[in-house]
Design a protein around this motif. Structure first.
Motif, PDB file in Angstrom:
ATOM      1  N   ARG A  18      -6.441  -0.022   2.817  1.00 46.08           N
ATOM      2  CA  ARG A  18      -7.864  -0.295   2.566  1.00 46.08           C
ATOM      3  C   ARG A  18      -8.330   0.287   1.238  1.00 46.08           C
ATOM      4  NH1 ARG A  18     -10.429   2.255   7.726  1.00 46.08           N
ATOM      5  NH2 ARG A  18      -8.686   3.684   7.332  1.00 46.08           N
ATOM      6  N   GLN A  19      -7.621   1.290   0.735  1.00 40.72           N
ATOM      7  CA  GLN A  19      -8.010   1.905  -0.539  1.00 40.72           C
ATOM      8  C   GLN A  19      -7.493   1.142  -1.753  1.00 40.72           C
ATOM      9  OE1 GLN A  19      -8.796   4.156   2.543  1.00 40.72           O
ATOM     10  NE2 GLN A  19      -6.624   4.118   2.099  1.00 40.72           N
ATOM     11  N   GLY A  20      -6.503   0.291  -1.568  1.00 37.62           N
ATOM     12  CA  GLY A  20      -5.906  -0.418  -2.703  1.00 37.62           C
ATOM     13  C   GLY A  20      -4.930   0.440  -3.478  1.00 37.62           C
ATOM     14  N   ALA A  21      -4.236   1.348  -2.804  1.00 41.10           N
ATOM     15  CA  ALA A  21      -3.292   2.246  -3.467  1.00 41.10           C
ATOM     16  C   ALA A  21      -2.125   1.495  -4.097  1.00 41.10           C
ATOM     17  CB  ALA A  21      -2.772   3.281  -2.468  1.00 41.10           C
ATOM     18  N   ALA A  22      -1.669   0.427  -3.453  1.00 44.56           N
ATOM     19  CA  ALA A  22      -0.545  -0.347  -4.001  1.00 44.56           C
ATOM     20  C   ALA A  22      -0.898  -0.942  -5.357  1.00 44.56           C
ATOM     21  CB  ALA A  22      -0.144  -1.449  -3.024  1.00 44.56           C
ATOM     22  N   LEU A  23      -2.143  -1.343  -5.525  1.00 39.41           N
ATOM     23  CA  LEU A  23      -2.579  -1.893  -6.806  1.00 39.41           C
ATOM     24  C   LEU A  23      -2.573  -0.820  -7.887  1.00 39.41           C
ATOM     25  CD1 LEU A  23      -5.562  -4.110  -5.604  1.00 39.41           C
ATOM     26  CD2 LEU A  23      -3.200  -4.808  -6.033  1.00 39.41           C
TER      27      LEU A  23
END
Length: 304
Positions: free
Chosen positions: A81-86
């Motif tokens: 949900r945080q977008g860490a992969a991006l």
């Protein structure tokens, strides 16, 4: 989906995190990161805390430590949900993705739903719906039987479409955005759905719009194929992209995707859609700088 966890659940950890934010705001990024790391020792399962630690480490120039923090955030919250992969992709520590995590997009817009219009229109000078509306009217004067507004948000595009359509349907991934759109009373139907793998049973639209939405899609092959399959012959597809100088599409530091004109043209053509109008425009402001993009109206060919 659970709401974004902005609290660690530990009062002492939250206090340390608050102090860390104060240090970060003052410009002492390294000290802020160290203080937040201490908070995470008290609340090691706090995914949002690890994500924020990564941002602080990044700001202090310690990318390896940032990558470790974002990897921990992703481990604790695989839906991301945080977008860490991006963030990992942007610093070269993660694989390139053709689309953002759906949970990240949903959480982002659920979080901003209450202030979305105030920020976008009032502060970021967002005028794309008006611009696309004018292009649609020039491409096909008169009324449309059924318009499908993809990524409808709070209904800014829908407000422009309502006077020229008999029936208006909206689709969005965010329940809170749909609640705002529903309160306006301009849509005949609203559906919560992810545009990745989206389908629309029933009557085919003669107009599909997607205003400032493809920035959260990435690769366009799937969605353009879906739109082409939905539209009646001769139907219009009106949309926008952020501009990319070279290549096909790319993730930007904003964690939005930009697309090149040749790529957009190629994918449209491959799906039987021809461009009727293409105009360079400013999509919105971002950090007081104009975000350049393209507004496009394409038409589905008639069957032979």
């Amino acid at each position: 989906m659970k709401p974004l966890q902005t609290s660690s659940g530990d009062l002492n950890a939250d206090r340390r995190a608050d102090y860390a934010e104060m240090l970060f705001a003052s410009g002492d990024h390294a000290a802020a990161a160290e203080l937040l790391l201490g908070a995470l020792e008290l609340a090691p399962q706090w995914a949002m805390g690890w994500f924020r630690l990564g941002e602080m480490q990044e700001a202090s120039g310690r990318l390896d430590l940032a990558a470790r923090a974002w990897a921990m955030s992703l481990k604790l919250d695989p839906a991301d949900r945080q977008g860490a992969a991006l963030k990992l992709q942007l610093i070269g520590k993660g694989p390139a993705a053709a689309a953002p995590p759906s949970a990240f997009v949903e959480t982002l817009f659920d979080h901003y739903a209450e202030t979305f219009e105030e920020m976008l229109v009032g502060k970021l000078d967002y005028r794309l719906p008006q611009f696309l509306d004018q292009m649609i009217r020039k491409a096909k004067p008169g009324r449309f039987r059924l318009a499908l507004d993809l990524g409808c948000g709070t209904g800014l595009m829908g407000e422009r479409l309502r006077p020229i359509v008999e029936r208006l349907e909206g689709v969005d991934i965010s329940a809170r955005m749909l609640k705002k759109a529903r309160a306006k009373g301009i849509y005949d139907a609203l559906t919560k759905a992810d545009l990745q793998g989206f389908s629309h049973p029933g009557e085919k639209p003669d107009l599909v719009t997607s205003a400032d939405v493809l920035i959260y899609v990435g690769a366009l092959e799937g969605l353009f194929g879906t739109v082409a399959g939905l539209l009646v012959d001769g139907g219009l597809f009106a949309f926008s992209v952020e501009s990319l100088a070279s290549g096909d599409f790319a993730l930007q530091p904003s964690r939005r995707y930009a697309h090149s004109e040749p790529y957009v043209r190629r994918i449209l053509e491959a799906n039987g859609l021809s461009i009727r109008a293409l105009e360079p425009t400013t999509i919105r402001q971002d950090r007081r700088e104009p975000v350049k993009g393209l507004a496009i109206v394409a038409r589905k060919a008639h069957a032979a």
